[in-house]
Enzyme design. Structure first.
Site, PDB file in Angstrom:
ATOM      1  N   GLN A  70     -35.724 104.314-107.419  1.00  0.00           N
ATOM      2  CA  GLN A  70     -37.071 104.699-106.468  1.00  0.00           C
ATOM      3  C   GLN A  70     -37.231 106.197-106.768  1.00  0.00           C
ATOM      4  O   GLN A  70     -36.283 106.949-107.170  1.00  0.00           O
ATOM      5  CB  GLN A  70     -36.760 104.534-105.015  1.00  0.00           C
ATOM      6  N   ASP A 227     -35.893  99.683-106.517  1.00  0.00           N
ATOM      7  CA  ASP A 227     -34.358  98.876-106.925  1.00  0.00           C
ATOM      8  C   ASP A 227     -33.781  98.407-105.625  1.00  0.00           C
ATOM      9  O   ASP A 227     -33.326  96.966-105.502  1.00  0.00           O
ATOM     10  CB  ASP A 227     -33.409  99.639-107.715  1.00  0.00           C
TER      11      ASP A 227
END
Ligand SMILES: Nc1ncnc2c1ncn2[C@@H]1O[C@H](COP(=O)(O)OP(=O)(O)O)[C@@H](O)[C@H]1O
Ligand SMILES: O=C(CO)[C@@H](O)[C@H](O)COP(=O)(O)O
Length: 462
Positions: A70, A227
């Protein structure tokens, strides 16, 4: 047999799984490493994806999705070229920018309400402010901003009209998870301009077919996600499950029906990849604390585990504060680690190994507490990520967390979530497909050992 593929492009590497679309059974998998560092040319991610896909890994695949680390700031110029290397989630140079932005909007509560999260150096919005202040010439060239998974998805489809999803967008700091809308005013506040942002697509939408040289022409690319959102999808996490992931980052998160807005800044009020929310606490120091501990003792990871398991709870009074890369939660970007409580009796390899494991887990126990403070129910704790492969971690976690810990079979749950999203895009059903092939987790149980967290709290307070 129909096949789907999921890509996890995380901090240290790219992993790809290929699963049976109908059952979720694992068919094949591969991985390739990234280079070290907290700023990186996105081409490294693309080359790692191609390297992992070599040898026909994606042959016969009908749909593919990408879940990636991220927050990373990928800046593009008018021609769609990368302006400068991406600044990653674990790059702390924008800590000052985070503090400035927090003040400019009226404080932490204003940010929690506006964007679901209080700015810390990890959030994309703070990296854009850093860019405007420190590299104004680069900032002026920025015509578009993407996250790592947006950029990889656009690379796969060859599209100049990129898409993102609610989950990853919610980690930017210029998106309101509660309404699903961008906050372009916050983007302008940070950068001084309003570059193009990717369209926020629905969770089961298709971004297009694969049109990248060197890859098979897969018909469907799903919209992808961050993720942690990918891991929640891969685990089919339900409300009541708290997932603790010990990867490069340490995260504790839960699927929730309602958005959160924590003014203390500990819990980030993210969205998930299914239309719900994903309150999340992130630490900068997780699996690599274990590798650093093994390195300090000059032993292998297996020997380190055996040492830690030979020492008593509390490590004979030794405590590690594991802030080896600074820290995000608590917000101490410039902190360094500490070893405290040393005596002649406890300065032994087994106690030291155990103190490293306990210190890392205490940060995650605090993360679970922060979720509980936001009203997140905890019916089950699931332990995943590379660090969950450590026997010492799985044995000591229930002692530190004060509850049993469910340990799913070692696997790539982020990539699995991306594959499940790809299967969802193929099926175009209201909910993601249920996969029967996912094994039930084993449960690690132990009596709580309160001394571990008491020592940690005392060392942190000091
Ligand atoms: N058996 C193990 N014991 C401790 N750490 C491990 C073990 N296996 C892998 N790791 C660590 O897990 C990390 C990678 O975990 P992973 O969840 O794949 O991270 P990321 O998704 O951030 O790339 C590495 O730092 C690696 O050293
Ligand atoms: O910043 C966060 C979550 O907010 C991190 O969890 C990143 O998403 C990186 O993840 P890993 O590489 O550790 O999986």
């Amino acid at each position: 047999m129909s096949l789907v593929a999921g890509v996890d492009s995380s901090t240290q590497g790219t992993k790809i799984v290929v699963r049976d679309t109908a059952t979720g059974a694992l068919v094949r998998q591969a991985r390739a490493p990234h280079t070290e560092g907290s700023e990186i040319d996105p081409e490294v991610w693309w080359r790692a994806l191609l390297a992992a896909a070599e040898g026909g890994l994606l042959d016969g695949v009908d749909a593919i999705g990408v879940a990636a680390q991220q927050h990373g700031m990928v800046t593009l110029d008018e021609a769609g070229r990368v302006v400068r290397p991406a600044l990653l989630w674990n790059d702390t140079r924008s800590a000052g920018a985070a503090a400035d932005l927090t003040e400019e909007l009226g404080g932490p509560a204003a940010w929690a309400q506006a964007a679901g999260s209080v700015p810390v150096a990890s959030l994309t919005v703070t990296k854009l402010r850093w860019l405007a202040e420190h590299e104004p010439a680069n900032a002026e060239r920025v015509a578009g901003v993407l996250l790592p998974h947006d950029w990889l998805t656009a690379r796969l489809t060859g599209s100049s009209d990129p898409v993102t999803d609610r989950g990853d967008a919610s980690g930017t700091g210029y998106f309101a998870p509660a309404t699903g809308e961008y906050r372009r005013d916050l983007l302008r506040m940070a950068l001084g301009s309003e570059p193009r942002l990717p369209r926020v697509a629905g969770p089961a939408e298709t971004a297009g077919p694969v049109r990248a040289p060197g890859l098979p022409g897969i018909g469907t690319v799903s919209v992808g996600t961050g993720d942690n959102m990918g891991a929640a999808l891969g685990l089919a996490a339900r409300p009541g499950d708290v997932v603790v992931s010990i990867g490069t980052s340490g995260t504790a998160f839960a699927v929730a029906e309602r958005s959160t807005a924590d003014p203390s800044g500990q819990v980030a009020g993210f969205a998930d990849a299914t239309g719900r929310f994903l309150p999340l606490v992130c630490t900068l120091n997780a699996a690599r604390v274990l590798t650093a501990g093994a390195q300090a003792l000059d032993v292998s990871q297996e020997e380190f585990d055996a040492l830690a398991l030979a020492a008593p709870p509390g490590a004979g009074g030794l405590t590690v504060l594991p802030y080896l890369d600074g820290e995000r939660t608590p917000n101490l970007p410039d902190a360094t680690g500490a070893l405290s409580g040393m005596t002649r009796a406890n300065l032994r390899p087994d106690r030291i190994a155990r103190a490293f494991v306990e210190g890392m887990l205490c940060g995650l126990a605090d993360a679970i507490d922060a979720l509980v403070d936001q009203g997140v129910p905890v019916h089950r704790v699931l332990l995943i990520g590379g660090g969950a492969r450590s026997e010492a971690v799985t044995a000591i976690a229930p002692q530190v967390f004060g509850r049993p810990v469910a340990v799913p079979e070692a696997g790539e749950y982020v990539a699995d979530g991306a594959a499940r999203q790809a299967a969802w895009a193929l099926a175009a059903t209201p909910a993601p497909p249920e996969w029967s092939a996912m094994a039930a987790p084993r449960v690690s149980e132990a009596d709580p050992e309160p001394v571990i967290r008491e020592q940690y709290a005392a060392a942190r307070g000091a």
